[in-house]
Design a protein around this motif. Structure first.
Motif, PDB file in Angstrom:
ATOM      1  N   LYS A 256       0.843  -1.208   0.000  1.00 17.38           N
ATOM      2  CA  LYS A 256       0.000   0.000   0.000  1.00 17.38           C
ATOM      3  C   LYS A 256       0.873   1.250   0.000  1.00 17.38           C
ATOM      4  O   LYS A 256       0.620   2.204  -0.748  1.00 17.38           O
ATOM      5  CB  LYS A 256      -0.920  -0.031   1.217  1.00 17.38           C
ATOM      6  N   LEU A 259       2.552   1.710  -3.517  1.00 14.95           N
ATOM      7  CA  LEU A 259       1.596   2.193  -4.514  1.00 14.95           C
ATOM      8  C   LEU A 259       1.322   3.683  -4.327  1.00 14.95           C
ATOM      9  O   LEU A 259       1.285   4.451  -5.301  1.00 14.95           O
ATOM     10  CB  LEU A 259       0.297   1.397  -4.423  1.00 14.95           C
ATOM     11  N   GLU A 260       1.136   4.090  -3.077  1.00 12.82           N
ATOM     12  CA  GLU A 260       0.868   5.501  -2.789  1.00 12.82           C
ATOM     13  C   GLU A 260       2.095   6.359  -3.088  1.00 12.82           C
ATOM     14  O   GLU A 260       1.978   7.459  -3.651  1.00 12.82           O
ATOM     15  CB  GLU A 260       0.451   5.661  -1.329  1.00 12.82           C
ATOM     16  N   ASN A 265      -1.488   2.218  -9.306  1.00 12.04           N
ATOM     17  CA  ASN A 265      -2.585   1.414  -8.765  1.00 12.04           C
ATOM     18  C   ASN A 265      -2.644   0.045  -9.442  1.00 12.04           C
ATOM     19  O   ASN A 265      -3.710  -0.545  -9.578  1.00 12.04           O
ATOM     20  CB  ASN A 265      -3.923   2.142  -8.926  1.00 12.04           C
ATOM     21  N   ARG A 266      -1.467  -0.436  -9.865  1.00 12.12           N
ATOM     22  CA  ARG A 266      -1.365  -1.744 -10.499  1.00 12.12           C
ATOM     23  C   ARG A 266      -0.261  -2.514  -9.785  1.00 12.12           C
ATOM     24  O   ARG A 266       0.870  -2.037  -9.688  1.00 12.12           O
ATOM     25  CB  ARG A 266      -1.037  -1.582 -11.979  1.00 12.12           C
ATOM     26  N   MET A 287      -6.347  -4.217  -3.113  1.00 11.20           N
ATOM     27  CA  MET A 287      -6.524  -3.655  -4.452  1.00 11.20           C
ATOM     28  C   MET A 287      -7.999  -3.443  -4.800  1.00 11.20           C
ATOM     29  O   MET A 287      -8.334  -2.548  -5.581  1.00 11.20           O
ATOM     30  CB  MET A 287      -5.854  -4.558  -5.489  1.00 11.20           C
ATOM     31  N   ARG A 290      -8.864  -0.170  -3.286  1.00 10.78           N
ATOM     32  CA  ARG A 290      -8.240   0.915  -4.048  1.00 10.78           C
ATOM     33  C   ARG A 290      -8.779   1.005  -5.476  1.00 10.78           C
ATOM     34  O   ARG A 290      -8.407   1.906  -6.219  1.00 10.78           O
ATOM     35  CB  ARG A 290      -6.718   0.688  -4.115  1.00 10.78           C
ATOM     36  N   GLY A 292      -8.004  -0.931  -7.817  1.00 14.31           N
ATOM     37  CA  GLY A 292      -6.839  -1.138  -8.653  1.00 14.31           C
ATOM     38  C   GLY A 292      -6.808  -2.550  -9.205  1.00 14.31           C
ATOM     39  O   GLY A 292      -7.795  -3.287  -9.129  1.00 14.31           O
TER      40      GLY A 292
END
Length: 342
Positions: A256, A259-260, A265-266, A287, A290, A292
């Motif tokens: 997490k 990704l941030e 978001n993959r 995911m 999110r 994602g």
């Protein structure tokens, strides 16, 4: 382009045929699990000898399964590292000799690049860029991937990798070898409320990971149970459940953050530990929240296999990359050192 892939970095001999137009044609895998189970872990010299014994028959079997002959091959890819030096040399020697005899190019593939690209063998392929969580017996890494060879290491393990911690937990609980699957299997019967294990390094910034402390916490919990004459199978199951949840939560939190941090978001999850059901469940939930995407290799391609090496090698051979006859294996090798494909 028809490429033969050979994987021999540790205790599994993998061979595959990959065609850049038709996809994966055939693959075979021989595991040395029973051999090393006698010793409670991988014995490098025995692993090397077994690769030598099995490589030629597996190559012939794979060619037959794919309806091809050696003269049809247009390139050979082999694992050049990281891994056990003797095991790597066994595969590299066969690959280079065959390529020389057939007068076709050969290329040494980074073992972890093979794992990283394994989801590309599926129909639903991830698009670049993405975050990759590589989790195996020797590695726990978070990587930003902008293309083949375009890798940025975001976080690494400072000591024991996740898979290594699973194996050591199995050993201290006397569950046998290979340890990771046995811990996960026993955890299914565990009570998740009985023990609460720490989530290492989630209370500090950054994406590096550490699992040696979690392994020690597991040992102390088991020793306390032994002192209370509570060394039952249910207690082992409860400890395995607490350990597995701690690892899964830790990896999810780190993913997490990655990704941030990178604004993506993959997520791609690969390596032997990516087959773990609890880890997959946690990451699927992350995911989904999110909105994602998350991608995994099929279960048979989570562990070491020739298909991932054939695919990764084929992409580089298509780009005109290959190694000369003075080949070398590299037991330690950073992903960031790889040449990008334009």
């Amino acid at each position: 382009m028809l490429v033969l892939g050979i994987e021999s970095s540790c205790d599994e001999t993998g061979v595959a045929l990959y065609d850049t137009d038709q996809g994966l044609l055939a693959h075979r895998l021989y595991t040395q699990m029973e051999l090393h189970a006698l010793y409670g872990g991988v014995v490098p010299e025995l692993a090397s000898r077994d690769h030598i014994r099995k490589l030629s028959p597996l190559i012939l079997e794979t060619l037959q399964a794919g309806g091809k002959q050696t003269r049809d091959l247009e390139g050979i890819a082999y694992t050049a590292g990281p891994g056990l030096i003797g095991a790597l040399l066994a595969g590299a020697s066969v690959a280079r000799s065959l390529a020389y005899a057939l007068k076709i190019p050969a290329i040494g593939v980074h073992h972890m690049e093979g794992h990283l690209l394994a989801p590309m063998l599926e129909e639903d392929k991830p698009q670049f860029p993405f975050i990759c969580l590589l989790i195996s017996g020797g590695h726990s890494m978070l990587i930003r991937v902008d293309g083949i060879g375009r890798y940025k290491l975001l976080g690494d393990t400072l000591d024991d990798a996740a898979g290594e911690a699973f194996d050591k937990t199995a050993k201290l609980l006397d569950l046998g070898y290979p340890g990771g699957p046995k811990v996960s299997q026993l955890a299914l019967r565990g009570n998740s409320e009985r023990y609460k294990f720490p989530r290492p390094m989630v209370d500090r910034p950054g994406l590096d990971m550490s699992f040696s402390g979690l392994k020690t916490y597991t040992l102390n919990t088991w020793q306390a149970a032994l002192a209370d004459d509570d060394d039952t199978e249910q207690t082992k199951a409860d400890i395995c459940r607490a350990f597995e949840l701690a690892v899964a939560d830790t990896l999810t939190i780190k993913c997490k953050r990655a990704l941030e941090q990178e604004g993506l978001n993959r997520l791609v999850v690969s390596g032997g530990v990516s087959a773990n059901r609890e880890i997959r469940s946690k990451l699927d939930s992350l995911m989904k929240k999110r909105r994602g995407e998350v991608f995994y290799p099929r279960l048979e391609f989570c562990t070491d296999n020739g298909a991932m090496i054939a695919y990764a090698g084929a992409q580089r051979l298509l780009a005109g990359q290959h190694n000369n006859l003075n080949f070398a294996t590299t037991p330690r090798w950073s992903l960031e050192e790889l040449e990008p494909i334009a």
